[in-house]
Each structure stands twice: as structure tokens, then as C-alpha cells.
Design a protein around this motif. Structure first.
Motif, mmCIF file in Angstrom:
data_model
loop_
_atom_site.group_PDB
_atom_site.id
_atom_site.type_symbol
_atom_site.label_atom_id
_atom_site.label_comp_id
_atom_site.label_asym_id
_atom_site.label_seq_id
_atom_site.Cartn_x
_atom_site.Cartn_y
_atom_site.Cartn_z
ATOM 1 N N ASN A 1 0.136 -1.681 -6.422
ATOM 2 C CA ASN A 1 0.003 -2.346 -7.718
ATOM 3 C C ASN A 1 -1.238 -3.237 -7.664
ATOM 4 O OD1 ASN A 1 0.771 -4.795 -6.376
ATOM 5 N ND2 ASN A 1 2.925 -4.296 -6.729
ATOM 6 N N ASP A 2 -1.521 -3.930 -8.765
ATOM 7 C CA ASP A 2 -2.752 -4.728 -8.845
ATOM 8 C C ASP A 2 -2.791 -5.868 -7.827
ATOM 9 O OD1 ASP A 2 -3.632 -3.112 -10.868
ATOM 10 O OD2 ASP A 2 -3.151 -4.506 -12.497
ATOM 11 N N LEU A 3 -1.631 -6.366 -7.406
ATOM 12 C CA LEU A 3 -1.600 -7.485 -6.475
ATOM 13 C C LEU A 3 -2.251 -7.132 -5.135
ATOM 14 C CD1 LEU A 3 2.038 -8.789 -7.095
ATOM 15 C CD2 LEU A 3 -0.087 -9.921 -7.777
ATOM 16 N N TRP A 58 -3.696 3.427 -0.781
ATOM 17 C CA TRP A 58 -4.065 2.967 -2.115
ATOM 18 C C TRP A 58 -3.139 1.830 -2.524
ATOM 19 C CZ3 TRP A 58 -8.491 4.216 -4.061
ATOM 20 C CH2 TRP A 58 -8.780 3.947 -5.407
ATOM 21 N N PRO A 59 -3.642 0.846 -3.289
ATOM 22 C CA PRO A 59 -2.771 -0.261 -3.706
ATOM 23 C C PRO A 59 -1.559 0.245 -4.504
ATOM 24 C CG PRO A 59 -5.075 -0.775 -4.151
ATOM 25 C CD PRO A 59 -5.025 0.672 -3.767
ATOM 26 N N GLN A 71 -4.916 -5.235 -4.714
ATOM 27 C CA GLN A 71 -6.303 -4.800 -4.838
ATOM 28 C C GLN A 71 -7.270 -5.662 -4.016
ATOM 29 O OE1 GLN A 71 -7.713 -4.182 -8.809
ATOM 30 N NE2 GLN A 71 -6.162 -2.640 -9.291
ATOM 31 N N HIS A 72 -7.103 -6.990 -4.047
ATOM 32 C CA HIS A 72 -8.027 -7.854 -3.319
ATOM 33 C C HIS A 72 -8.017 -7.533 -1.833
ATOM 34 C CE1 HIS A 72 -10.184 -11.476 -2.022
ATOM 35 N NE2 HIS A 72 -9.239 -11.599 -1.095
ATOM 36 N N TYR A 105 0.825 -1.200 0.000
ATOM 37 C CA TYR A 105 0.000 0.000 0.000
ATOM 38 C C TYR A 105 0.865 1.257 0.000
ATOM 39 C CZ TYR A 105 -3.212 -3.565 1.680
ATOM 40 O OH TYR A 105 -3.944 -4.718 1.817
ATOM 41 N N GLU A 163 -0.242 -13.319 -1.475
ATOM 42 C CA GLU A 163 -0.641 -12.919 -2.823
ATOM 43 C C GLU A 163 -0.349 -11.436 -3.051
ATOM 44 O OE1 GLU A 163 -4.699 -14.124 -3.185
ATOM 45 O OE2 GLU A 163 -4.196 -16.256 -3.370
ATOM 46 N N LEU A 164 -0.531 -10.621 -2.029
ATOM 47 C CA LEU A 164 -0.214 -9.202 -2.126
ATOM 48 C C LEU A 164 1.269 -8.992 -2.457
ATOM 49 C CD1 LEU A 164 -1.363 -6.515 0.418
ATOM 50 C CD2 LEU A 164 1.051 -6.774 -0.059
#
Length: 370
Positions: free
Chosen positions: A151-153, A148-149, A155-156, A138, A180-181
Motif C-alpha cells: 500500500n502507499d505507506l 512491491w509496496p 512507498q517511502h 511488501y 510509518e510503513l
């Protein structure tokens, strides 16, 4: 990487053991100098983990260390946290307490990888300002100051933290989400933890091993909807004793009065409350631990203890007991997801019968019949 200073002395500033401000341990203990040092260990990657707190969240992030050591065996790992003492000293190269001095030096360094696992604004701001080849987790959006994320990893995990509906639908344990993040598949890596067995703590007051059931009776003061009444604890203790178990009361200073009342009512041993390392070691002497979602739960899982987890207000999928226990919930569906006070006035924990907890204990830690 070798560097010669003006008097031609060889120095290895890239060595895992090199300090720069004081002699390294190999020099202090064996008299080694960099030139020809038999334990020279050049660092190939420098990794920073930002996981500030709370203690339980720091504990349940430690499985990541196992994967990082596998992926980067020659890495130098730094961990920034509010609670340095909880981390295993032999598993992390550098443990820093979050303060101005730590932030100042981190902003002057360079890293290959930084993982920020907290949405705290100060953690996100730090990720923004640290020089690193790769950044995960983050960040802080500069123009509105929200997490805010990076990167896309991320997001979940980010979305399940900002929308209750998505959090309720989530079926991934916390540790899997963290892996996973960071870009890894979770493979059941265990926690990395110190049971403090080397401290020499003695517990002669404990009943014989093999059937000790530690009862952690508190849950902190933030989510009081998790609390179980004295009557429920007294009922469980009596049923455990009748079934042949030896319940032991556990807790911190906040549970002192409750545990004294329970001891007086049942005769169950209560040894008192202790500093964290000693408390951890006491838990390590239990054969099974009954707890709510609190620090003791994380410690129990980290110590690989069979665990009976009493849960009501959290998504049960969040907790991975590694196949060593059961999660028990009230017979009435909880309607207070992540709430500190009950919307109905009476917590659904009163609808969790002691018999249900006893059955989970018996299924998890059966007593052999002679």
C-alpha cells in the motif's frame, strides 16, 4: 468463545494459552481446565509479523512490539523469522522459524493484520497467499516476481531501498520508517530485548565496572570497506588506557585472530568468542561500546548502552542511538555508499583517527575527576 465437544467438555480454542496439540501451561502447572479457568484470556486480534533476517534487522524491528501491545492489548502476535532465538520469548506469543512447515500452517490460518517488513521474494509471496483483513509492507507482483509496496505507506521505505540517490537524501531512522510503513507514528519506542542475565554467566576476568569500553573489532565479511586497521585499534586502545578507561576486546570467531593480536600488542582483555546469548550478556557488562555498523551495534542499542558508532558507507540518519551516544565518521568523505569494496583502493576508514573516536568516548562516558 466456548466450544463443547461431544462429551460436553468446555473448550476455549480462542484463549491465548490454548495449544490444541498438547495441554496448555495453566493446565500443566495448575490443573486448570477451560470451564471456569481463572486465567482464560480470549484473543481479540491475531497479528503476524514477517521479518526474516538478518539478526540485526530483526533486533531493530522489535520496538514495533511495544506499539502493537499498546494498540492491541488482547492480540496474539506471531513472528516469522530465520533467527527465532534472538527474539524475546516473553514478548511474542508465537515465534516460528521460516521453513516449509511454518509456511504451510500460516497459509491455512487467518489473521486480522499481517506486516511483511522484508522485500525478499519469499516473504512477499507469503504475504500474497495469507488470508488477512489488513496487509502492510511488501508484496510480490505476480506477473514479474518483484517486490512491491502492499500500500502507499510502504512507498517511502521501498524507494529508499531501490535508489541510492533517495537513500542518501533520507533523514528518517530505520525504526521510524518501519513504524510509518505499518501505519504508526514513531514515539521513541525502545527495543524489546533479553540481556540473558538469568543464565548465570560470570565474567570475573573483566576490569572494574564504571569505565569498561567494549571494542567490537569486526564488521562481517559483506561490507569490508567498514574495517579499521590493527594500527588504528592499537592506537585507540593505548589512548583509552592513558585516559583511564578499561578497553575490552569483543568479537566472534571471525575476529579471533585479530583480537588475539590486539591483546598481545596492548594487554587489553580478550575473553574469547561465545555463543550469541553469552555474547549478548558480555556486552551487557560494558559501560560503553565502540562498534561499526554490525550486529553488535544493534545489540548495544537494544541493551540501552552508550554507543560510539563508527560509520562510513551508510547514511548516518539511518541509525537512532536514542540519545545515548555519537556517530563518528572519517575525515574524508566516503564515496562508496553501500559498497563492499572501496572504489579508491584504500578505505576511507583509514581517515578516521583514533583521537576522534576517543573524543566521542570521553563525551559520551566522562570519567569523574577525583
Amino acid at each position: 468463545m466456548s466450544t463443547n465437544i461431544p462429551n460436553h467438555t468446555v473448550v476455549h480454542p480462542d484463549c491465548r494459552h490454548f495449544r490444541g496439540d498438547i495441554p496448555c501451561r495453566p493446565n500443566k502447572e495448575h490443573g486448570y481446565q477451560c470451564e471456569g479457568c481463572p486465567v482464560y484470556a480470549p484473543v481479540q486480534q491475531r497479528i503476524l509479523i514477517i521479518k526474516l533476517g538478518a539478526i540485526g534487522d530483526v533486533i531493530r524491528t522489535t520496538p514495533l512490539l511495544r506499539r502493537l501491545r499498546q494498540e492491541y492489548p488482547a492480540a496474539y502476535i506471531t513472528w516469522l523469522t530465520h533467527t527465532p532465538a534472538i527474539l524475546p520469548q516473553d514478548a511474542v506469543d508465537e515465534i516460528l522459524k521460516f521453513d516449509f512447515a511454518a509456511v504451510l500452517q500460516l497459509q491455512a490460518r487467518e489473521f486480522d493484520v499481517v506486516f511483511n517488513l522484508d522485500k525478499d521474494k519469499e516473504a512477499g509471496a507469503l504475504l500474497n497467499t495469507i488470508k488477512a483483513t489488513q496487509k502492510f509492507g511488501y508484496a510480490l507482483r505476480p506477473y514479474d516476481g518483484v517486490a512491491w509496496p502492499a500500500n502507499d505507506l510502504a512507498q517511502h521505505k521501498f524507494l529508499t531501498g531501490v535508489f541510492d540517490q533517495l537513500s542518501l537524501q533520507n533523514t528518517k531512522p530505520y525504526v521510524q520508517e518501519i513504524f510509518e510503513l505499518c501505519g504508526y507514528e514513531f514515539r521513541g519506542e525502545e527495543y524489546v530485548f533479553d540481556n540473558h542475565a538469568d543464565k548465570g554467566y560470570q565474567w570475573p576476568q573483566l576490569p572494574a565496572a564504571g569505565r569498561r569500553v567494549g571494542l567490537n573489532t569486526g564488521c562481517g565479511d559483506r561490507w569490508t570497506t567498514r574495517l579499521w586497521s590493527d594500527d588504528k585499534w592499537i592506537s585507540l586502545i593505548g589512548q583509552l588506557q592513558q585516559a583511564g578507561y578499561a578497553p575490552v576486546l569483543l568479537g566472534g570467531a571471525a575476529e579471533e585472530e585479530r583480537n588475539q593480536r590486539l591483546q598481545a600488542a596492548t594487554g587489553a582483555p580478550y575473553l574469547g568468542h561465545f555463543p550469541l546469548p553469552q555474547f549478548i550478556n558480555l556486552l551487557d557488562h560494558m559501560d560503553l561500546i565502540v562498534t561499526q555498523v554490525t550486529m553488535a551495534m544493534h545489540i548495544s542499542i537494544a541493551l540501552r548502552k552508550p554507543t560510539v558508532l563508527m560509520n562510513n558507507i551508510f547514511n548516518p540518519y539511518e541509525f537512532d542511538l536514542y540519545g545515548r551516544g555519537q556517530i563518528v565518521q572519517p575525515n574524508r568523505e566516503c564515496v562508496c555508499f553501500y559498497r563492499g569494496s572501496c572504489k579508491l583502493g584504500t578505505s576511507c576508514m583509514e581517515d578516521l583517527p583514533a583521537e576522534k573516536v576517543l573524543a566521542a568516548v570521553q563525551a559520551t562516558l566522562p570519567i569523574a575527576v577525583a
